[in-house]
Enzyme design. Sequence first.
Site, PDB file in Angstrom:
ATOM      1  N   ARG A  47       0.782  -1.125  -0.114  1.00 59.69           N
ATOM      2  CA  ARG A  47      -0.058   0.041  -0.138  1.00 59.69           C
ATOM      3  C   ARG A  47       0.727   1.485   0.148  1.00 59.69           C
ATOM      4  O   ARG A  47       0.338   2.208  -0.590  1.00 59.69           O
ATOM      5  CB  ARG A  47      -0.939  -0.094   1.162  1.00 59.69           C
ATOM      6  CG  ARG A  47      -2.139  -0.929   1.047  1.00 59.69           C
ATOM      7  CD  ARG A  47      -3.166  -0.805   1.859  1.00 59.69           C
ATOM      8  NE  ARG A  47      -2.566  -0.958   3.360  1.00 59.69           N
ATOM      9  CZ  ARG A  47      -3.184  -1.018   4.475  1.00 59.69           C
ATOM     10  NH1 ARG A  47      -4.498  -0.842   4.276  1.00 59.69           N
ATOM     11  NH2 ARG A  47      -2.499  -1.069   5.687  1.00 59.69           N
ATOM     12  N   LYS A 154       5.341 -18.686   8.520  1.00 58.68           N
ATOM     13  CA  LYS A 154       5.027 -18.736   9.685  1.00 58.68           C
ATOM     14  C   LYS A 154       4.321 -17.402  10.245  1.00 58.68           C
ATOM     15  O   LYS A 154       4.980 -16.377  10.062  1.00 58.68           O
ATOM     16  CB  LYS A 154       5.805 -19.622  10.589  1.00 58.68           C
ATOM     17  CG  LYS A 154       6.805 -18.486  11.260  1.00 58.68           C
ATOM     18  CD  LYS A 154       7.709 -19.403  12.422  1.00 58.68           C
ATOM     19  CE  LYS A 154       7.379 -18.820  13.822  1.00 58.68           C
ATOM     20  NZ  LYS A 154       7.777 -17.500  14.218  1.00 58.68           N
ATOM     21  N   HIS A 184      12.082 -21.030   8.657  1.00 59.89           N
ATOM     22  CA  HIS A 184      13.401 -20.730   8.041  1.00 59.89           C
ATOM     23  C   HIS A 184      14.434 -21.666   8.572  1.00 59.89           C
ATOM     24  O   HIS A 184      15.414 -21.718   8.172  1.00 59.89           O
ATOM     25  CB  HIS A 184      13.639 -19.392   8.273  1.00 59.89           C
ATOM     26  CG  HIS A 184      13.957 -18.881   9.709  1.00 59.89           C
ATOM     27  ND1 HIS A 184      13.008 -18.762  10.794  1.00 59.89           N
ATOM     28  CD2 HIS A 184      15.339 -18.790  10.375  1.00 59.89           C
ATOM     29  CE1 HIS A 184      13.635 -18.477  12.001  1.00 59.89           C
ATOM     30  NE2 HIS A 184      14.881 -18.475  11.650  1.00 59.89           N
ATOM     31  N   LYS A 188      18.372 -23.713   7.090  1.00 56.74           N
ATOM     32  CA  LYS A 188      19.448 -23.542   7.680  1.00 56.74           C
ATOM     33  C   LYS A 188      20.133 -24.830   7.018  1.00 56.74           C
ATOM     34  O   LYS A 188      20.028 -26.093   7.282  1.00 56.74           O
ATOM     35  CB  LYS A 188      19.596 -23.506   9.143  1.00 56.74           C
ATOM     36  CG  LYS A 188      18.967 -22.033   9.961  1.00 56.74           C
ATOM     37  CD  LYS A 188      19.064 -22.379  11.287  1.00 56.74           C
ATOM     38  CE  LYS A 188      18.257 -21.196  11.965  1.00 56.74           C
ATOM     39  NZ  LYS A 188      19.088 -19.913  11.927  1.00 56.74           N
ATOM     40  N   GLU A 222      18.136 -18.410  22.992  1.00 56.77           N
ATOM     41  CA  GLU A 222      18.459 -16.908  22.408  1.00 56.77           C
ATOM     42  C   GLU A 222      18.993 -16.080  23.560  1.00 56.77           C
ATOM     43  O   GLU A 222      18.188 -15.978  24.632  1.00 56.77           O
ATOM     44  CB  GLU A 222      17.086 -16.487  21.605  1.00 56.77           C
ATOM     45  CG  GLU A 222      16.794 -17.055  20.301  1.00 56.77           C
ATOM     46  CD  GLU A 222      15.633 -16.492  19.712  1.00 56.77           C
ATOM     47  OE1 GLU A 222      15.808 -15.728  19.036  1.00 56.77           O
ATOM     48  OE2 GLU A 222      14.336 -16.752  20.086  1.00 56.77           O
ATOM     49  N   ASP A 241       5.419 -19.548  19.074  1.00 51.57           N
ATOM     50  CA  ASP A 241       6.651 -18.834  18.462  1.00 51.57           C
ATOM     51  C   ASP A 241       7.892 -19.605  17.979  1.00 51.57           C
ATOM     52  O   ASP A 241       8.305 -19.603  16.873  1.00 51.57           O
ATOM     53  CB  ASP A 241       7.329 -17.697  19.195  1.00 51.57           C
ATOM     54  CG  ASP A 241       8.288 -16.718  18.211  1.00 51.57           C
ATOM     55  OD1 ASP A 241       7.859 -16.373  17.340  1.00 51.57           O
ATOM     56  OD2 ASP A 241       9.220 -16.414  19.011  1.00 51.57           O
ATOM     57  N   HIS A 246       9.822 -24.559  14.783  1.00 47.84           N
ATOM     58  CA  HIS A 246      11.349 -24.806  14.549  1.00 47.84           C
ATOM     59  C   HIS A 246      11.575 -26.091  15.430  1.00 47.84           C
ATOM     60  O   HIS A 246      12.375 -26.991  14.925  1.00 47.84           O
ATOM     61  CB  HIS A 246      12.076 -23.685  15.021  1.00 47.84           C
ATOM     62  CG  HIS A 246      11.761 -22.518  14.657  1.00 47.84           C
ATOM     63  ND1 HIS A 246      11.368 -22.409  13.089  1.00 47.84           N
ATOM     64  CD2 HIS A 246      11.652 -21.137  14.904  1.00 47.84           C
ATOM     65  CE1 HIS A 246      11.176 -21.011  12.745  1.00 47.84           C
ATOM     66  NE2 HIS A 246      11.223 -20.248  13.677  1.00 47.84           N
ATOM     67  N   LYS A 337      22.992 -17.275  22.354  1.00 51.33           N
ATOM     68  CA  LYS A 337      22.334 -17.852  21.397  1.00 51.33           C
ATOM     69  C   LYS A 337      23.113 -19.042  20.859  1.00 51.33           C
ATOM     70  O   LYS A 337      24.258 -19.225  20.741  1.00 51.33           O
ATOM     71  CB  LYS A 337      22.315 -16.925  20.052  1.00 51.33           C
ATOM     72  CG  LYS A 337      21.718 -17.433  19.054  1.00 51.33           C
ATOM     73  CD  LYS A 337      21.631 -16.309  17.906  1.00 51.33           C
ATOM     74  CE  LYS A 337      20.843 -16.878  16.796  1.00 51.33           C
ATOM     75  NZ  LYS A 337      19.524 -17.134  16.757  1.00 51.33           N
TER      76      LYS A 337
HETATM   77  C1  BG6 Z   1      11.346 -16.631  14.460  1.00 49.96           C
HETATM   78  C2  BG6 Z   1      10.661 -16.480  15.889  1.00 49.96           C
HETATM   79  O1  BG6 Z   1      10.513 -17.688  13.825  1.00 49.96           O
HETATM   80  O2  BG6 Z   1      12.842 -17.281  14.921  1.00 49.96           O
HETATM   81  C3  BG6 Z   1      11.572 -15.312  16.479  1.00 49.96           C
HETATM   82  O3  BG6 Z   1       9.565 -15.623  15.474  1.00 49.96           O
HETATM   83  C4  BG6 Z   1      13.111 -15.860  17.051  1.00 49.96           C
HETATM   84  O4  BG6 Z   1      11.089 -15.134  17.824  1.00 49.96           O
HETATM   85  C5  BG6 Z   1      13.812 -16.229  15.341  1.00 49.96           C
HETATM   86  O5  BG6 Z   1      13.877 -14.958  17.194  1.00 49.96           O
HETATM   87  C6  BG6 Z   1      15.065 -17.083  15.510  1.00 49.96           C
HETATM   88  O6  BG6 Z   1      15.602 -17.573  14.579  1.00 49.96           O
HETATM   89  P1  BG6 Z   1      17.211 -17.688  14.406  1.00 49.96           P
HETATM   90  O7  BG6 Z   1      17.481 -18.249  13.089  1.00 49.96           O
HETATM   91  O8  BG6 Z   1      17.680 -16.395  14.704  1.00 49.96           O
HETATM   92  O9  BG6 Z   1      17.778 -18.727  15.472  1.00 49.96           O
END
Ligand code: BG6
Length: 495
Positions: A47, A154, A184, A188, A222, A241, A246, A337
């Site tokens: 938009r 997602k 995603h 990886k 994380e 989430d 994942h 992380k």
């Molecule tokens: C996303 C989540 O799908 O994955 C986020 O919504 C999260 O909250 C992220 O931070 C983590 O992805 P990665 O690739 O950084 O481990």
Amino acid sequence: MPTSHPTTILIFGASGDLTRRKLIPALYNLYRKDRLPEGTRVIGFSRSEYSDQKFRTHLESGLKEFSPDTYKQDLWDTFEEKVTYEMGDLTEPEDYQRLIAVLDELEEEPTNHLYYLAIAPSLYKRAIANLGKAGLNKEKQREEGPWRHVVVEKPFGHDLESSQDLNDTIHEVFNENQVYRIDHYLGKDTAQNILFFRFANTIFEPVWNRNYVDNVQITVAESIDVGHRGEYYDKAGVLRDMFQNHLMQLLSLVAMEPPASFDANAIRNEKVKLLNAVRPIQIPDTVLAQYDGYCSTKGVAEGSRTPTFAALKLNVDNWRWKGVPFYLRSGKALNRKVTEITIEFQKPPHLMFGPTDCSDFSPNMLSLCIQPDEGTHLKFQAKVPDTEQDMRSVDMEFHYADVFDDINLPDAYEHLLLEALEGDPSLFTRHDSIEAAWKLIDPVIERWDDRSTGYLAAYQPGTWGPEEADQLLDRHGRVWRIGCGTHEKTITPMI
Ligand code: BG6
């Protein structure tokens, strides 16, 4: 799936963050590596008001910010010629007619279409229905295409019912083989390597079962907190989430049976079979927690009980895994992380060295490190030199960075976009796998939401989560593992 036709990628919601941060850098990098199929063009649709040039400048600054090492002015200048912009509202059917007119003008020959929904999930159904109404879903009934693919990000619904509802809408317009649902984590390289590690080697698979494995752990930790995503996150929480998608996908890759081929459906059949074999999760096998300070995040409701951390114990009721616990944990604002899968093997039945009591003995462990130090660790016992019977755990390590030093691991979106362009859905989640994952996670959320059963633990940011997560394993004499080491207490830095 042929790629002989040119392809138009239509990004819906193109002015948003995802396009600038992930999609355009991924497409640019494919172009840089000469992997973007010939004749690919990108049309941004949303938009906001942009001229083609203003849109390109907006994307270029995103590339410089999010993929600075790969940015090259001359390369960008040729890439950006492929990108144009159309202003429109995806909820308005007339705007799709305008889009069709634009496509007709640009496309001189039969052209594939990839529709990328980089939009708020609340708009998915309308966008899909409108694509259908405009006839943009229709593929020619010829083997040679051109094809119509739709990519959906997602979250796929917020519970089982809404995900089924979304899948129904999608299936009214597209066949399942036209749908590419992105998780995603599956893009990886190191997550894809799980299948290669298991099924391109012979020495691991014979011990990959209840006869040798004591437990399996999946950690997706994380260090960042919820940040500016308070409003979204407060409605989602860690189970929606991270776990429903994942962690369940990692679980299915590590525990599934070997597929007969590398064909997308052969793999996806085994993954869904595995998820269907997971026993319904019991509340005593769950720990949910929130980090101190979460409630003062912008967008988070006062007194919110949304969990930012969860640890779950799962059982897989099949011949391979009966009796082997799978411990899964994930959270925000943790010590660091790290995404890792550790297979902890059983201790030897009898130890002839040193003390016969082997309660302190460190068993064999295999860690598949998904990120950030991508690689594999195998821990085993060795005799300490110049002693009679002393042993020590030692680590055999493989790091991607040492072995493949000339190859940078590509961003997950690069893989995923290329596969969607090439028509290979192996790395995308099928509707039944999504629904199987919701069937497991939904009851945990529901029962826990009921205040009489739902206990919310607390943890300090920068730790490994609440003590209760340790107790979940401690009950059975186990500890959480990272990098083949042990961190016995959540507050102890890991080894
Ligand atoms: C996303 C989540 O799908 O994955 C986020 O919504 C999260 O909250 C992220 O931070 C983590 O992805 P990665 O690739 O950084 O481990």
